[in-house]
Design an enzyme around this catalytic site. Structure first.
Site, PDB file in Angstrom:
ATOM      1  N   GLY A 102       0.836  -1.208   0.000  1.00  0.00           N
ATOM      2  CA  GLY A 102       0.000   0.000   0.000  1.00  0.00           C
ATOM      3  C   GLY A 102       0.868   1.254   0.000  1.00  0.00           C
ATOM      4  O   GLY A 102       0.526   2.261   0.634  1.00  0.00           O
TER       5      GLY A 102
ATOM      6  N   GLY B 175      -0.556   4.905  -0.964  1.00  0.00           N
ATOM      7  CA  GLY B 175      -1.704   5.459  -0.227  1.00  0.00           C
ATOM      8  C   GLY B 175      -1.300   6.640   0.651  1.00  0.00           C
ATOM      9  O   GLY B 175      -0.174   7.141   0.576  1.00  0.00           O
ATOM     10  N   GLN B 176      -2.235   7.062   1.510  1.00  0.00           N
ATOM     11  CA  GLN B 176      -2.026   8.268   2.315  1.00  0.00           C
ATOM     12  C   GLN B 176      -0.794   8.160   3.222  1.00  0.00           C
ATOM     13  O   GLN B 176       0.025   9.069   3.260  1.00  0.00           O
ATOM     14  CB  GLN B 176      -3.274   8.547   3.176  1.00  0.00           C
ATOM     15  CG  GLN B 176      -3.239   9.893   3.866  1.00  0.00           C
ATOM     16  CD  GLN B 176      -4.045   9.946   5.157  1.00  0.00           C
ATOM     17  OE1 GLN B 176      -4.551   8.933   5.634  1.00  0.00           O
ATOM     18  NE2 GLN B 176      -4.152  11.124   5.722  1.00  0.00           N
TER      19      GLN B 176
ATOM     20  N   ILE C  49      -0.654  -1.848  -6.146  1.00  0.00           N
ATOM     21  CA  ILE C  49      -1.551  -2.638  -6.994  1.00  0.00           C
ATOM     22  C   ILE C  49      -1.701  -1.920  -8.338  1.00  0.00           C
ATOM     23  O   ILE C  49      -1.593  -0.682  -8.391  1.00  0.00           O
ATOM     24  CB  ILE C  49      -2.941  -2.862  -6.331  1.00  0.00           C
ATOM     25  CG1 ILE C  49      -3.543  -1.538  -5.835  1.00  0.00           C
ATOM     26  CG2 ILE C  49      -2.874  -3.875  -5.215  1.00  0.00           C
ATOM     27  CD1 ILE C  49      -4.989  -1.640  -5.417  1.00  0.00           C
TER      28      ILE C  49
ATOM     29  N   ILE D 164      -2.392  -7.399  -1.596  1.00  0.00           N
ATOM     30  CA  ILE D 164      -2.435  -8.087  -0.296  1.00  0.00           C
ATOM     31  C   ILE D 164      -3.339  -9.325  -0.322  1.00  0.00           C
ATOM     32  O   ILE D 164      -3.194 -10.225   0.497  1.00  0.00           O
ATOM     33  CB  ILE D 164      -2.843  -7.100   0.828  1.00  0.00           C
ATOM     34  CG1 ILE D 164      -2.547  -7.696   2.197  1.00  0.00           C
ATOM     35  CG2 ILE D 164      -4.321  -6.715   0.711  1.00  0.00           C
ATOM     36  CD1 ILE D 164      -2.522  -6.714   3.317  1.00  0.00           C
TER      37      ILE D 164
ATOM     38  N   TYR E 213     -15.054  -1.391   9.749  1.00  0.00           N
ATOM     39  CA  TYR E 213     -13.671  -0.908   9.901  1.00  0.00           C
ATOM     40  C   TYR E 213     -13.141  -1.291  11.290  1.00  0.00           C
ATOM     41  O   TYR E 213     -12.064  -1.866  11.426  1.00  0.00           O
ATOM     42  CB  TYR E 213     -13.663   0.608   9.713  1.00  0.00           C
ATOM     43  CG  TYR E 213     -12.305   1.263   9.733  1.00  0.00           C
ATOM     44  CD1 TYR E 213     -11.365   1.006   8.747  1.00  0.00           C
ATOM     45  CD2 TYR E 213     -11.974   2.188  10.736  1.00  0.00           C
ATOM     46  CE1 TYR E 213     -10.136   1.644   8.747  1.00  0.00           C
ATOM     47  CE2 TYR E 213     -10.746   2.827  10.735  1.00  0.00           C
ATOM     48  CZ  TYR E 213      -9.828   2.547   9.740  1.00  0.00           C
ATOM     49  OH  TYR E 213      -8.606   3.189   9.746  1.00  0.00           O
TER      50      TYR E 213
ATOM     51  N   LYS F   8     -10.243  -3.934  12.470  1.00  0.00           N
ATOM     52  CA  LYS F   8      -9.087  -3.474  13.257  1.00  0.00           C
ATOM     53  C   LYS F   8      -8.904  -4.316  14.524  1.00  0.00           C
ATOM     54  O   LYS F   8      -7.793  -4.701  14.869  1.00  0.00           O
ATOM     55  CB  LYS F   8      -9.216  -1.988  13.609  1.00  0.00           C
ATOM     56  CG  LYS F   8      -9.060  -1.045  12.407  1.00  0.00           C
ATOM     57  CD  LYS F   8      -7.729  -1.219  11.723  1.00  0.00           C
ATOM     58  CE  LYS F   8      -7.518  -0.299  10.548  1.00  0.00           C
ATOM     59  NZ  LYS F   8      -6.357  -0.684   9.727  1.00  0.00           N
TER      60      LYS F   8
HETATM   61  C1  AKB Z   1     -10.674   7.128   9.253  1.00  0.00           C
HETATM   62  O1  AKB Z   1     -11.232   8.197   9.533  1.00  0.00           O
HETATM   63  O2  AKB Z   1     -11.254   6.144   8.791  1.00  0.00           O
HETATM   64  C2  AKB Z   1      -9.196   6.993   9.584  1.00  0.00           C
HETATM   65  C3  AKB Z   1      -8.973   6.494  10.956  1.00  0.00           C
HETATM   66  C4  AKB Z   1      -9.119   7.378  12.116  1.00  0.00           C
HETATM   67  O3  AKB Z   1      -8.662   5.351  11.142  1.00  0.00           O
HETATM   68  N1  AKB Z   1      -8.564   8.259   9.380  1.00  0.00           N
END
Ligand code: AKB
Length: 317
Positions: A8, A11-12, A34, A54, A142, A146
């Protein structure tokens, strides 16, 4: 000498971290990408690159063998708001992808950094100065990826001795590569509007506090945790880190100090607002400070001055 694969890398975080690692280590610092997100400019010119998806374990293994990799920075992820639109893909990248990385790391003896996030916490977590070890019941995909990623990384460390380490990133703010699809992105977009002389429409409501961090501190955290003395680490996956917490009003007024005519109004995005409401207001990063000496350098005012000046130069170029 250190040989590092960054998955990655365009990316940012990856685009800046890859350049920083190339400035520090003199081994192979390989920009994994990618197709469709190829490295460009100095990222392309300054070192080796390899196609590493990945979700493709063979590509990861080949790059690791070819470049004799000892450390993998696994930065592939969908950010929180976009993950909510594509939960299956978020799992495939965030958890199945991490599993692929950890398996290669187990076989080829690599250390692995995988970022976690303030998004790994949920509504039932204490909101202020959220402790390192606390209840975590995120209701976003998300957050679920995590928390799963942290557990999986700890499992690989305990069960197979893989050197896995991680930090829980706040919203990262940078003038280099814009983020895409995050809940904290407003705190980047607001600077673009201020520098362009446009009014800003804020998607997050006044009074919504979230932890944020300037990218130079975030990059330093990602490198310092991997350099930390393992004997001192009680935790591994993952450490709370913090530098500043603010709501839209606070950052708006801080920018107005330097751009007096700057205007902001609210147009709240219900999806991002619901996610933000479930996240902590601020994290307690005592364990990171005690176990590996974490210290942020930028507060809001220092970040605003640097963002406005660097973004101003960049947007004029
Ligand atoms: C998001 O806002 O999804 C990310 C983070 C805080 O993980 N910047």
């Amino acid at each position: 000498m250190k040989n590092v694969l960054i998955i990655g890398s365009t990316g940012q975080i990856g685009s800046e971290l890859t350049m920083k690692l190339r400035g520090i280590y003199n081994g192979n610092i390989v920009a994994g990408y990618i197709p469709g997100a190829e490295p460009k400019g100095e990222l392309k010119e300054s070192g080796p690159a390899a196609i590493v998806d990945i979700t493709n374990p063979q590509q990861i293994a080949e790059a690791v063998s070819q470049y004799n990799i000892d450390t993998i920075y696994n930065l592939a992820a969908l950010l929180s708001a976009v993950a909510e639109m594509k939960p299956q893909l978020a799992w495939k990248i965030g958890v199945d992808g991490l599993f692929n990385v950890l398996e290669v790391a187990r076989e080829k003896h690599c250390a692995v950094f995988t970022p976690s996030s303030i998004g790994s916490f949920g509504d039932s977590t204490p909101k202020d100065k959220t402790p390192q070890d606390t209840i975590r019941e995120p209701r976003t995909i998300y957050g679920v990826t995590k928390v799963s990623g942290e557990l999986l990384s700890n499992y690989y460390h305990i069960r197979f001795g893989v050197d896995t380490r991680s930090v829980r990133f706040p919203g990262l703010i940078s003038y280099v590569t814009p983020p895409g699809g995050g809940t904290t992105d407003y705190a980047v977009d607001i600077y673009y509007s201020a520098v362009k002389g446009e009014a800003f429409e804020c998607p997050i409501a006044a009074g919504t506090f979230m932890d944020m961090m300037y990218m130079p501190d975030g990059l330093r955290a990602a490198i310092e945790i991997m350099e930390a003395n393992p004997d001192k680490l009680v935790h591994r996956n993952s450490f709370n880190i913090a530098s500043m917490s603010f709501d839209p009003e606070i950052i708006y007024h801080n920018i107005q100090k330097y751009v007096p005519g700057f205007q902001m109004k609210y147009k709240v995005d219900p999806l991002r607002q619901a996610i933000a409401d479930s996240w902590p207001n601020s994290l307690d990063d005592t364990c990171a400070r005690e176990e590996w000496g974490w210290r942020p350098e930028f507060d809001l005012d220092a970040m605003t001055q640097d963002m406005l000046s660097k973004l101003g130069i960049r947007l004029k170029a």
